[in-house]
Design a protein around this motif. Structure first.
Motif, PDB file in Angstrom:
ATOM      1  N   LEU A 227      47.818  74.910  53.341  1.00  0.00           N
ATOM      2  CA  LEU A 227      49.167  75.216  52.844  1.00  0.00           C
ATOM      3  C   LEU A 227      50.068  75.659  53.988  1.00  0.00           C
ATOM      4  O   LEU A 227      51.236  75.261  54.067  1.00  0.00           O
ATOM      5  CB  LEU A 227      49.094  76.340  51.796  1.00  0.00           C
ATOM      6  N   ARG A 228      49.525  76.445  54.889  1.00  0.00           N
ATOM      7  CA  ARG A 228      50.333  76.898  56.033  1.00  0.00           C
ATOM      8  C   ARG A 228      50.686  75.720  56.944  1.00  0.00           C
ATOM      9  O   ARG A 228      51.822  75.618  57.427  1.00  0.00           O
ATOM     10  CB  ARG A 228      49.560  77.947  56.836  1.00  0.00           C
ATOM     11  N   GLU A 230      50.982  72.599  56.111  1.00  0.00           N
ATOM     12  CA  GLU A 230      51.924  71.687  55.436  1.00  0.00           C
ATOM     13  C   GLU A 230      53.292  72.326  55.196  1.00  0.00           C
ATOM     14  O   GLU A 230      54.276  71.618  54.951  1.00  0.00           O
ATOM     15  CB  GLU A 230      51.336  71.262  54.081  1.00  0.00           C
ATOM     16  N   ASN A 231      53.350  73.657  55.241  1.00  0.00           N
ATOM     17  CA  ASN A 231      54.602  74.363  54.921  1.00  0.00           C
ATOM     18  C   ASN A 231      54.865  75.422  55.987  1.00  0.00           C
ATOM     19  O   ASN A 231      54.661  76.618  55.761  1.00  0.00           O
ATOM     20  CB  ASN A 231      54.503  75.036  53.550  1.00  0.00           C
ATOM     21  N   VAL A 234      55.643  79.449  55.773  1.00  0.00           N
ATOM     22  CA  VAL A 234      55.462  79.960  54.407  1.00  0.00           C
ATOM     23  C   VAL A 234      54.775  81.336  54.434  1.00  0.00           C
ATOM     24  O   VAL A 234      53.882  81.586  55.245  1.00  0.00           O
ATOM     25  CB  VAL A 234      54.653  78.957  53.549  1.00  0.00           C
ATOM     26  N   ARG A 270      60.535  80.915  52.146  1.00  0.00           N
ATOM     27  CA  ARG A 270      59.519  80.071  51.501  1.00  0.00           C
ATOM     28  C   ARG A 270      58.274  80.915  51.254  1.00  0.00           C
ATOM     29  O   ARG A 270      57.811  81.625  52.153  1.00  0.00           O
ATOM     30  CB  ARG A 270      59.191  78.893  52.411  1.00  0.00           C
ATOM     31  N   VAL A 272      54.370  81.293  48.906  1.00  0.00           N
ATOM     32  CA  VAL A 272      53.383  80.742  47.988  1.00  0.00           C
ATOM     33  C   VAL A 272      52.618  81.909  47.359  1.00  0.00           C
ATOM     34  O   VAL A 272      52.214  82.845  48.055  1.00  0.00           O
ATOM     35  CB  VAL A 272      52.429  79.740  48.683  1.00  0.00           C
ATOM     36  N   ASP A 291      62.267  79.457  48.197  1.00  0.00           N
ATOM     37  CA  ASP A 291      61.566  78.193  47.937  1.00  0.00           C
ATOM     38  C   ASP A 291      60.095  78.520  47.631  1.00  0.00           C
ATOM     39  O   ASP A 291      59.391  79.068  48.477  1.00  0.00           O
ATOM     40  CB  ASP A 291      61.682  77.306  49.180  1.00  0.00           C
ATOM     41  N   VAL A 293      56.395  77.383  47.029  1.00  0.00           N
ATOM     42  CA  VAL A 293      55.382  76.330  47.133  1.00  0.00           C
ATOM     43  C   VAL A 293      54.393  76.615  46.000  1.00  0.00           C
ATOM     44  O   VAL A 293      54.023  77.768  45.780  1.00  0.00           O
ATOM     45  CB  VAL A 293      54.678  76.385  48.506  1.00  0.00           C
ATOM     46  N   ARG A 294      53.999  75.579  45.263  1.00  0.00           N
ATOM     47  CA  ARG A 294      53.253  75.867  44.025  1.00  0.00           C
ATOM     48  C   ARG A 294      51.921  75.151  43.911  1.00  0.00           C
ATOM     49  O   ARG A 294      51.808  74.148  43.226  1.00  0.00           O
ATOM     50  CB  ARG A 294      54.126  75.512  42.820  1.00  0.00           C
TER      51      ARG A 294
END
Ligand code: SF4
Length: 341
Positions: A227-228, A230-231, A234, A270, A272, A291, A293-294
């Motif tokens: 996740l980190r 890709e975003n 975040v 951003r 999550v 934003d 992230v889900r």
């Protein structure tokens, strides 16, 4: 994160009836328009209209956990929050009927604290993998095996298990409760991950149980790293029911209420939330500049509670929660010891 609204909903103009439902409920739709597409709203509007009317007619309030879907959380609920907030607010409810939009152990806690009120759970199948992992007999056996250690019991348990306990805790106050006991070793049940995370924070030796939340246990440290990647940038907030290596990868670990407070205070661009799916939807409503992230892990038990189920509960007075008075008294004592700290 809780709000008591025992009077009619401020966003609701009192014009009940299916024919007016669309127009009447449009202010409510504005509230959730960021997370519910317009095409889905007609499927909810009729039930929302009926539930708001039934609440007034029956002097009922709806307590909703943070994992309820947004149309429940934002459109029909009177008190919202995490387990701790719901337990606290349940003590102050002025109504004849409490509908628990959450899972069964939460309804039991509300009943324990309001023995003279009718407490309804809209679907009896709304259980919890933690609550079903341990019985009262298991606790008695643990006490025999580890005598003289206080038993700290997560609220995600049955009344019968709470009754065997010295004190309860939630994910929001577990550290405080354990530290308040001032002993080097405690029994903490039933969540092995919450116990491990609290042991690291407090230095108290914890004898735990092999229970787990089926939602939070599924998150992995590798998933957080992905996740980190890709975003970029975040901020990761994790629930303490997650495994310790997941918590280690996070920027912050805390209860759903603590996550909500973090977003409100820090306004990350951003973020999550490593927890149940609906949590991000519910917070996103109030934070248009954040934003979310889900990654999505659904709790199948929480999702048993729907608008039609809440409506049916109010129409038919089902399912009323009952607890053996002797068990309720002992369980209530454990919950009240927690609330006093
Ligand atoms: S999210 Fe986990 S702890 Fe909460 S009700 Fe579902 S299974 Fe139980």
């Amino acid at each position: 994160m809780s709000a008591a609204l025992s009077s009619p909903h401020p966003a609701f103009a009192p014009m009940p009836g299916p024919a007016n439902a669309q127009a009447v409920l449009s202010p409510l739709y504005q509230r959730v328009s960021r997370v519910i597409p317009p095409i889905e709203w007609p499927a909810f509007a009729d039930d929302i209209d009926a539930i708001l009317r039934l609440k007034r007619e029956r002097n009922a309030v709806i307590l909703a956990h943070n994992y309820m879907t947004p149309e429940i959380f934002h459109c029909v609920s009177d008190i919202v929050g995490d387990s701790l907030a719901l337990a606290r607010e349940a003590q102050t409810v002025q109504a004849d009927i409490i509908v628990m939009a959450g899972v069964h152990f939460m309804a039991e806690t509300a009943k324990m604290l309001n023995p003279d009120k009718t407490v309804l759970i809209p679907d009896l199948r709304a259980g919890c993998s933690l609550a079903s992992s341990i019985t009262a007999e298991d606790v008695r056996l643990m006490r025999q095996r580890y005598p003289s250690r206080p038993v700290v019991t997560y609220v995600n348990t049955s009344a019968a298990v709470k009754a065997e306990s010295d004190i309860c805790c939630t994910s929001g106050n577990a550290r405080k409760i354990v530290e308040s006991l001032g002993v080097p070793e405690v029994i903490m049940i039933p969540d092995q991950y919450l116990a491990a995370n609290v042991a690291r924070e407090t230095g108290v030796k914890i004898i735990s149980w092999a229970g787990a939340c089926e939602v939070h246990e599924r998150f992995t440290a590798r998933q957080i790293r992905s996740l980190r990647a890709e975003n970029p940038g975040v901020i990761v907030l994790a629930h303490p029911e997650c495994p310790t290596d997941v918590v280690d990868e996070a920027d912050f670990a805390g209860s759903t209420a603590a996550m909500s407070d973090y977003v409100t205070a820090k306004q990350p661009s951003r973020v999550v939330l490593i927890t149940e799916c609906s949590m991000a939807d519910n917070i996103a409503v109030n934070h248009p500049d954040v934003d979310f992230v889900r990654p999505c892990n659904l709790c199948p038990h929480m999702k048993r509670i729907t608008l039609p189920a809440i409506r049916a509960a109010l129409e038919t007075n089902t399912h009323a929660v009952t607890i053996d008075p002797a068990i309720a008294a002992r369980a209530r004592a454990a919950v009240e010891r927690m609330l006093a700290i």
